[in-house]
Write a protein that holds these residues in place. Sequence first.
Motif, PDB file in Angstrom:
ATOM      1  N   ASP A 189      -3.031   5.468  -2.329  1.00 51.21           N
ATOM      2  CA  ASP A 189      -3.934   4.317  -2.348  1.00 51.21           C
ATOM      3  C   ASP A 189      -5.113   4.614  -1.417  1.00 51.21           C
ATOM      4  N   SER A 190      -6.317   4.215  -1.819  1.00 48.96           N
ATOM      5  CA  SER A 190      -7.507   4.486  -0.998  1.00 48.96           C
ATOM      6  C   SER A 190      -7.432   3.821   0.373  1.00 48.96           C
ATOM      7  N   ARG A 191      -6.572   2.812   0.507  1.00 50.30           N
ATOM      8  CA  ARG A 191      -6.438   2.098   1.785  1.00 50.30           C
ATOM      9  C   ARG A 191      -5.376   2.701   2.697  1.00 50.30           C
ATOM     10  N   ILE A 232       0.855  -1.191   0.000  1.00 54.74           N
ATOM     11  CA  ILE A 232       0.000   0.000   0.000  1.00 54.74           C
ATOM     12  C   ILE A 232       0.890   1.239   0.000  1.00 54.74           C
ATOM     13  N   GLU A 273      -6.354   4.602   6.195  1.00 56.58           N
ATOM     14  CA  GLU A 273      -6.967   3.696   7.161  1.00 56.58           C
ATOM     15  C   GLU A 273      -5.941   2.696   7.699  1.00 56.58           C
ATOM     16  N   THR A 274      -5.029   2.230   6.855  1.00 61.18           N
ATOM     17  CA  THR A 274      -4.062   1.218   7.267  1.00 61.18           C
ATOM     18  C   THR A 274      -2.991   1.796   8.187  1.00 61.18           C
TER      19      THR A 274
END
Length: 453
Positions: free
Chosen positions: A18-20, A14, A23-24
């Motif tokens: 990145d859209s994640r 990631i 949150e990550t």
Amino acid sequence: MFSTLEQQVGNRLILPGDSRYDETRKIWNAAIDKKPAAIVVCRSEEDVKAAVQFAREKNLSISIRGGGHHVGGFAVCNDGLMIDLSQMRKVKVDTKRQVAIVEGGATLGDIDAETQKHGLATPTGTISETGVAGLALNGGIGYLRGKYGLTCDNLVGARVVTEKGSVLYVNEENHPDLFWALRGGGGNFGVVTTFEFALYPVGPEVFALDVLYDLKDFKQVLHNAQAFLADAPDEAVSINFTAAVLPPAPFLPEFLHFRKVVMAIGMYAGDAEEGEKVMQPLRELAQPIMDDTSVIPYVRLQKKLDPMVPPHVPVYGTSLYLDDLNDEVMDILLSKMESTPAPSFLVQLWSLGGQMNRVPANATPLAIRKAKYVLLVDGMEIGDEGVLWKKWTDSFYDELLPYSHQKASYLNAFDKDEEVLKNTVRENYNRLVKVKKNYDQKNRFRHNHNIQP
């Protein structure tokens, strides 16, 4: 730059954008906002090896996320590679060896859920969502400390991916220098992909102490508690006293909303019927507001304090080891609690003793084995009180430092500080430096209580 790593781990890599990504990189303490150059969400030891080898080739520092629960936010870093183990949570019980085999991303709740199927447990902490990796590598103080010691004392083996990308199985016979360093030396020496912990008969139901006293009785409660603990058996010495302002939570009766209290919470690490008799004085330290003491499942006890430490709230914390809680110490504690920037604080005093204090100071890196209490202070920000909370926790530390046990702190509850680290590992520091030089000469693993190679 990351194409070769992406070929090895696929979409588990990631990157910023990145859209994640946001949150990550989010961890328990929302006061931490660091941005790694890349994140690898590992599902296997092979993923970990690939990530470490890539970081070495590209000269990136490495942070390691187990549970992401450390107040200092060691799980995430700026500009380095974040290795996320949160998908590696398997727990297996070897009943013949009486050992739990635990992946590096497992939480305490994961361990308890599996080990209690066999009526077994290993000493861990008191919040079920905590990751076992950070807890064990920096000590690990929980309700079984008096009977069976700290989490680090019960580590009997581990698999470690070193800075060179090699995998080592370590125990007392294999790489004993590294095995010693893992039991209290933090995440300085590699990525632990698997832990092996000794197990003991515990539960499935235990006698659990849970008494609320009014904060105005704080000194009476602690005076009487010290008298009890002076002669208490190992099974009964692990009691946590927590001062707080109770929130207006739906799980609390309305008359307790915003009430200033001191909670006495713990367990008897033995026969429940015997525990009820032995621990009766702890239910009479002052006039209780409420007594919810009962025989309950061990897994329920282990989750009891979870609502007190909600995720993704900015937290500012500090810690000190203490000896006797004399009137001067208690007056400072009360004074500080009266001057909080906001009502959302936890001031905890955990009694220490029994087996954890019989371990020689050089048997593990954690050299503090004679203190009688550990103080844990957390202030939780609501709104824009961050600067005020930081000043408040710092002043707590400064005013109590002259009364502390060897100026040492519990490393699982303290941000990075070289002097505090040296005060806590004491004569073990030079030995830790040698191990660091052997396994991480470049200090790739430096987002922790760092040992300089």
